[in-house]
Scaffold this active site. Structure first.
Site, short mmCIF file in Angstrom:
data_model
loop_
_atom_site.label_atom_id
_atom_site.label_comp_id
_atom_site.label_asym_id
_atom_site.label_seq_id
_atom_site.Cartn_x
_atom_site.Cartn_y
_atom_site.Cartn_z
CD GLN A 1 -6.92 3.91 -1.73
OE1 GLN A 1 -5.75 4.22 -1.48
NE2 GLN A 1 -7.81 3.72 -0.78
CE LYS B 1 33.89 13.28 -14.77
NZ LYS B 1 33.38 14.18 -15.83
CB SER C 1 53.81 20.01 -7.88
OG SER C 1 54.12 18.90 -7.07
NE ARG D 1 1.10 12.72 10.11
CZ ARG D 1 1.23 11.68 10.92
NH1 ARG D 1 1.89 11.80 12.06
NH2 ARG D 1 0.73 10.51 10.60
CG LEU E 1 -1.80 -1.22 1.42
CD1 LEU E 1 -2.81 -0.96 2.54
CD2 LEU E 1 -2.51 -1.62 0.13
CB ALA F 1 56.84 21.44 -11.07
N GLY G 1 -1.09 6.57 0.11
CA GLY G 1 -1.23 7.69 1.05
C GLY G 1 -0.48 8.91 0.54
CE1 TYR H 1 31.56 21.30 -20.18
CE2 TYR H 1 31.89 23.03 -18.56
CZ TYR H 1 31.09 22.41 -19.52
OH TYR H 1 29.85 22.91 -19.78
CE1 TYR I 1 -0.83 -0.94 5.96
CE2 TYR I 1 0.15 0.07 7.90
CZ TYR I 1 -0.94 -0.52 7.27
OH TYR I 1 -2.10 -0.67 7.95
#
Ligand code: UD1
Ligand code: MG
Length: 459
Positions: A83, A345, A399, A27, A20, A417, A23, A381, A111
């Site tokens: 429902q 990433k 570095s 709240r 179910l 570097a 609802g 990018y 539920y």
């Protein structure tokens, strides 16, 4: 081998589960349907489905409200029934009848906002339903510290379930009962449609209460029974505070499972998991580590304090952090070192490579044993698209270098570097791509003397 078709007591009895979720969740004060709020990274209804799936049911139906297409998409390929008006839990179960037409096995009603329920508890409920007394309904009960406004389970002298009274409709004597309705029920499908069909709405809320089914079954002379569950398993979510409480309980469960499987959590209370986090043996996790979705960690990996990881695979022996951020598509090879304030990433970091300080590696491959110096940035990018950086095995990036993608650094090459590398670097070459150093002998001393003289004149 003899073949025979006589049914035995072990013959498969079909199982259907109805969840179910219609609802509104008023709240929660949210634009998102309540059951899509996440616990340990997974929508609540996904947790319920995972528990249900462990029982290998023949049918699953999720009951949603009108316009809850996002819930339907989240539970696909399981079907949804709509429902149309929220007229109570019995009405919600009726909405599923169309999809269960002619079904005479056992039906478990759950539920969607009770995500901590375990397969073991569902199995206990189904087993109780299949007992010799052949109860029409088995209700999951609990004894919470604070029975609050839960429905109360009223037993008869023989310990059978006689009726459920909703809190608003209960007498003082009934409210004093500590055994509460957790909400989950198992039905004999052959009798369910008829029994639930008889439920009316003459009560404090003018709703069709599923809980009335017990009294209706008893009046028809059918047995009903109770299975008790730990209250922590059936905490429902109606507000953000309850969502946080359920998250806390789920995290406690995931931390324990991680430790049971051979990981050391130095401070379990500050380690946050997603349901799909996978840790190998002898992984050590420092305080303040957050595992977002899709993280797999190999054996003997050390994750030092305060790292955020999402959508990443880390191979055995790697050392991560402190303060590392590993984002989706990062593949960290064996024995790789990713140090403080390093972000990775969509990049493959091959065996033994090191990026120990203050670096961004995105859309890249870093070859085995390469060393990425502090402050190195892959400039992936250009304002329009993302481009790839390929760093060969054993390369050394000095570095504060900027590698402007698309660009290739050959195996064993050294980048001086502070270089800004815009063109391919051959294997084993040294490339220095920065302003040449110019020195002016004595200039600094002469400058200071001049300034001091000016100051003296003014005084
Ligand atoms: C219900 C039980 C109560 C029990 C409590 C446990 C009833 C009448 N009462 O009360 O005895 O102690 O759960 O948490 O069943 N739903 C629909 N359509 C509706 C109404 C509800 O799909 O028309 C769904 C809700 O989304 C929710 C579940 O049914 O997932 C329970 O509804 P809720 O309104 O929270 O019931 P409670 O008042 O908490
Ligand atoms: Mg509720």
């Amino acid at each position: 081998m003899a073949h025979h078709s006589a049914p035995s007591h072990t013959a498969h009895r079909p199982l259907a589960c109805v969840i179910l979720a219609a609802g509104k969740g008023t709240r929660m004060k949210s634009d998102l349907p309540k059951v899509l709020h996440r616990v340990a990274g997974r929508p609540m209804v996904g947790h319920v489905l995972a528990a249900v799936k462990a029982l290998d049911p023949d049918h699953v139906v999720v009951v949603v409200g009108p316009g809850m297409d996002s819930v339907a998409a989240a539970v696909a390929p399981y079907p949804t029934a709509v429902q149309h008006e929220q007229r109570g839990t019995a009405d919600a179960v009726r909405a599923a009848f169309g999809l269960l037409e002619g079904f005479t096995g056992d039906v478990v009603v759950l539920y969607g906002d009770t995500p901590l329920v375990t397969p073991d508890t569902l199995r206990a409920l189904v087993q109780a339903r299949r007992q010799a007394a052949d109860p029409a309904v088995v209700v999951l009960g609990m004894r919470p510290d604070d029975p609050g406004a839960y429905g109360r389970l009223i037993l008869n002298a023989r310990g059978g379930l006689e009726k459920i009274v909703e809190y608003l409709d209960a007498s003082a004597e009934e409210r004093a009962v500590t055994l509460c309705n957790a909400g989950l029920m198992a039905f004999d499908g052959a009798r369910m449609v008829e029994l639930i069909g008889r439920i009316g709405n003459e009560n404090a809320k003018s709703e069709y209460y599923l809980t009335d089914v017990v009294q209706i079954a008893r009046r028809a002379g059918m047995a009903c029974s109770v299975v008790e569950a730990a209250p922590a398993e059936v905490v429902g979510v109606n507000s953000r505070a309850e969502l946080a409480e359920v998250e806390r309980l789920m995290q406690r469960r995931l931390r324990k499972a991680a430790m049971d499987n051979g990981a050391t959590l130095i401070d379990p209370d500050s380690t946050f998991f997603s349901v799909d986090t996978r840790l190998g043996r002898d992984v050590v996790v420092g305080p303040g580590v957050f595992f977002a979705g899709g993280v797999t960690v190999g054996d003997r990996v050390e994750i030092k304090p305060y790292c955020h990881l999402e959508g990443v695979r880390i191979d055995s022996g790697a050392v991560i952090g402190p303060y590392a951020r590993l984002r989706p598509g990062a593949e960290i090879g064996p024995d790789v070192h990713i140090g403080n304030f390093v972000e990775v990433k969509n990049a493959v970091i091959e065996a033994g490579a090191k990026a120990n300080h203050l670096t961004y590696i995105g859309d890249a491959r870093v070859g085995a044993r390469a060393n990425i110096g502090a402050g190195t940035i892959t400039c992936n990018y250009d304002g329009f698209g993302k481009h790839h950086t390929d760093i060969g095995a054993g390369a050394f990036i000095g570095s504060n270098s900027a590698l402007v993608a698309p660009v290739t650094i050959g195996d064993g090459a050294i980048v001086g570097a502070g270089s800004v590398v815009t063109m391919a670097v051959e294997a084993d070459a040294l490339v220095v791509a920065r302003g040449a150093q110019t020195a002016y002998a004595g200039w600094a001393r002469r400058f200071r003397e001049r300034k001091q003289n000016e100051k003296a004149k003014k005084a």
